[in-house]
Design a protein around this motif. Structure first.
Motif, PDB file in Angstrom:
ATOM      1  N   UNK A  54      41.179  81.955  53.222  1.00 45.52           N
ATOM      2  CA  UNK A  54      40.113  82.045  52.220  1.00 45.52           C
ATOM      3  C   UNK A  54      40.385  81.243  50.961  1.00 45.52           C
ATOM      4  N   UNK A  55      41.391  80.374  50.964  1.00 43.08           N
ATOM      5  CA  UNK A  55      41.686  79.611  49.759  1.00 43.08           C
ATOM      6  C   UNK A  55      41.140  78.195  49.899  1.00 43.08           C
ATOM      7  N   UNK A  56      40.359  77.792  48.904  1.00 41.87           N
ATOM      8  CA  UNK A  56      39.786  76.460  48.922  1.00 41.87           C
ATOM      9  C   UNK A  56      39.729  75.912  47.514  1.00 41.87           C
ATOM     10  N   UNK A  57      40.000  74.636  47.348  1.00 38.91           N
ATOM     11  CA  UNK A  57      39.891  74.002  46.044  1.00 38.91           C
ATOM     12  C   UNK A  57      39.014  72.767  46.173  1.00 38.91           C
ATOM     13  N   UNK A  58      38.381  72.411  45.080  1.00 38.89           N
ATOM     14  CA  UNK A  58      37.454  71.285  45.093  1.00 38.89           C
ATOM     15  C   UNK A  58      37.739  70.330  43.954  1.00 38.89           C
ATOM     16  N   UNK A  59      37.805  69.048  44.286  1.00 40.46           N
ATOM     17  CA  UNK A  59      37.921  67.964  43.316  1.00 40.46           C
ATOM     18  C   UNK A  59      36.806  66.962  43.583  1.00 40.46           C
ATOM     19  N   UNK A  60      36.890  65.840  42.933  1.00 40.40           N
ATOM     20  CA  UNK A  60      35.934  64.763  43.158  1.00 40.40           C
ATOM     21  C   UNK A  60      36.656  63.590  43.802  1.00 40.40           C
ATOM     22  N   UNK A  61      35.983  62.913  44.708  1.00 41.62           N
ATOM     23  CA  UNK A  61      36.540  61.730  45.348  1.00 41.62           C
ATOM     24  C   UNK A  61      35.477  60.651  45.472  1.00 41.62           C
ATOM     25  N   UNK A  62      35.919  59.429  45.698  1.00 39.24           N
ATOM     26  CA  UNK A  62      34.998  58.293  45.777  1.00 39.24           C
ATOM     27  C   UNK A  62      35.323  57.435  46.982  1.00 39.24           C
ATOM     28  N   UNK A  63      34.301  57.038  47.694  1.00 39.65           N
ATOM     29  CA  UNK A  63      34.449  56.152  48.835  1.00 39.65           C
ATOM     30  C   UNK A  63      34.728  54.739  48.329  1.00 39.65           C
ATOM     31  N   UNK A 167      31.806  66.121  40.337  1.00 42.05           N
ATOM     32  CA  UNK A 167      31.340  67.467  40.645  1.00 42.05           C
ATOM     33  C   UNK A 167      32.268  68.476  39.969  1.00 42.05           C
ATOM     34  N   UNK A 168      31.816  69.064  38.883  1.00 40.72           N
ATOM     35  CA  UNK A 168      32.637  69.988  38.127  1.00 40.72           C
ATOM     36  C   UNK A 168      32.207  71.435  38.292  1.00 40.72           C
ATOM     37  N   UNK A 169      32.992  72.323  37.715  1.00 35.08           N
ATOM     38  CA  UNK A 169      32.677  73.754  37.789  1.00 35.08           C
ATOM     39  C   UNK A 169      31.326  74.055  37.167  1.00 35.08           C
ATOM     40  N   UNK A 170      30.950  73.286  36.153  1.00 33.19           N
ATOM     41  CA  UNK A 170      29.674  73.497  35.489  1.00 33.19           C
ATOM     42  C   UNK A 170      28.496  73.187  36.402  1.00 33.19           C
ATOM     43  N   UNK A 171      28.711  72.322  37.427  1.00 29.34           N
ATOM     44  CA  UNK A 171      27.633  71.951  38.343  1.00 29.34           C
ATOM     45  C   UNK A 171      28.277  71.491  39.660  1.00 29.34           C
ATOM     46  N   UNK A 172      28.829  72.413  40.460  1.00 26.51           N
ATOM     47  CA  UNK A 172      29.652  72.015  41.606  1.00 26.51           C
ATOM     48  C   UNK A 172      28.898  71.446  42.790  1.00 26.51           C
ATOM     49  N   UNK A 173      27.596  71.615  42.865  1.00 32.50           N
ATOM     50  CA  UNK A 173      26.856  71.189  44.055  1.00 32.50           C
ATOM     51  C   UNK A 173      25.877  70.049  43.795  1.00 32.50           C
ATOM     52  N   UNK A 174      25.929  69.496  42.591  1.00 29.31           N
ATOM     53  CA  UNK A 174      25.145  68.320  42.232  1.00 29.31           C
ATOM     54  C   UNK A 174      26.019  67.425  41.360  1.00 29.31           C
ATOM     55  N   UNK A 175      25.842  66.102  41.447  1.00 29.10           N
ATOM     56  CA  UNK A 175      26.687  65.226  40.623  1.00 29.10           C
ATOM     57  C   UNK A 175      26.271  65.230  39.162  1.00 29.10           C
ATOM     58  N   UNK A 198      34.851  66.745  31.187  1.00 29.71           N
ATOM     59  CA  UNK A 198      36.078  67.532  31.140  1.00 29.71           C
ATOM     60  C   UNK A 198      35.769  68.967  31.538  1.00 29.71           C
ATOM     61  N   UNK A 199      36.141  69.299  32.738  1.00 31.31           N
ATOM     62  CA  UNK A 199      36.010  70.673  33.211  1.00 31.31           C
ATOM     63  C   UNK A 199      36.721  70.759  34.555  1.00 31.31           C
ATOM     64  N   UNK A 200      36.874  71.953  35.064  1.00 32.70           N
ATOM     65  CA  UNK A 200      37.436  72.127  36.390  1.00 32.70           C
ATOM     66  C   UNK A 200      36.603  71.349  37.413  1.00 32.70           C
ATOM     67  N   UNK A 201      37.254  70.724  38.373  1.00 28.24           N
ATOM     68  CA  UNK A 201      36.558  70.018  39.436  1.00 28.24           C
ATOM     69  C   UNK A 201      36.414  68.527  39.241  1.00 28.24           C
TER      70      UNK A 201
END
Length: 254
Positions: A54-63, A167-175, A198-201
């Motif tokens: 149940x542990x998952x973390x999210x960051x941002x990545x670029x192709x 994609x940050x904690x403030x808006x994790x499902x939209x850029x 500046x925020x998580x994610x």
């Protein structure tokens, strides 16, 4: 397909030089909502790491190539250990939780001098990069990586042509997109500071400059400084001078 519910978002690392604390509580937006279906945002997505049940973390990545994703090194670590490649997923163009495309990782390349330590200084951001080779190609135009020499960096810094997206904690499902970012030279040649998202994610999120009429990646978000009451002060980026050569090698570009 990977379920995109997020149990925890990867924070920007903190520096021992500043009183810092990730922003908590409430909804704080630092950027405008971007269109994930339009390039270059379609090439930006989430890097999701899974550990255990149940542990998952999210960051941002670029192709940066058909099967190559750029992110921060600490984004492919959990609990101090490098994740197995098949525990790392890239979801491009995430739009309200629905990705434009998805692939699991096949290989992870981490900066040779990256050290996973608890207390970091700004200079450590120079080694905070990783390249993810995907199992499947993503049918989206990649974003080029450009290493700037000092003169070119000064010219870009003096312009209003720098932006960041992620994609940050403030808006994790939209850029989120922040334009007109202020950037300055950092603690060494491999880093620079920025005042933008500046925020998580947002770890691993690309900092883009308009060079010759096209957006290119000049760095990625690595760590952030916050005031004692949680206000964002500035971010520290890993400069593309650190990973541009490795990108070219993995893409087979001379």
């Amino acid at each position: 397909m990977l379920a995109v519910g997020v149990a925890a978002l990867t924070p920007f690392h903190g520096s021992a030089q500043t009183a810092e604390r990730p922003i908590e509580g409430g909804v704080v937006h630092f950027g405008e909502i971007g269109d994930p279906a339009k390039w270059p945002l379609s090439a930006i997505g989430t890097v999701q790491g899974i550990w255990g049940i149940a542990k998952m973390q999210q960051c941002t990545g670029t192709l940066v190539g058909p099967k190559l994703v750029l992110t921060a090194a600490h984004c492919v670590y959990m609990e101090g250990k490098l994740l197995p490649p098949d525990h790392v997923h890239f979801l491009s163009g995430l739009n309200r939780g629905v990705p434009g495309a998805h692939s699991v990782a096949a290989r992870l390349d981490v900066a040779p001098n990256y050290a996973r330590v608890e207390h970091l200084f700004d200079s450590d951001a120079a080694n905070d990069w990783a390249l993810i080779t995907l199992a499947d190609a993503i049918p989206v135009k990649p974003i080029a990586v450009r290493a700037l020499d000092p003169a070119a960096f000064r010219a870009v810094a003096a312009s209003s042509a720098v932006m960041q997206a992620g994609y940050g904690k403030d808006r994790p499902y939209l850029p989120s997109v922040r334009r007109n970012c202020a950037i300055k030279p950092g603690a060494n040649d491999g880093t620079f500071t920025f005042e933008c998202l500046l925020n998580l994610g947002y770890s691993g999120s690309p900092i883009l400059a308009d060079v010759a009429g096209a957006p290119v990646i000049i760095g990625i978000g690595s760590m952030g400084h916050f005031s004692a009451d949680g206000r964002p002060l500035m971010g520290v980026a890993c400069s593309s001078t650190q990973f541009a050569a490795r990108v070219r090698k993995l893409l087979g570009v001379r």
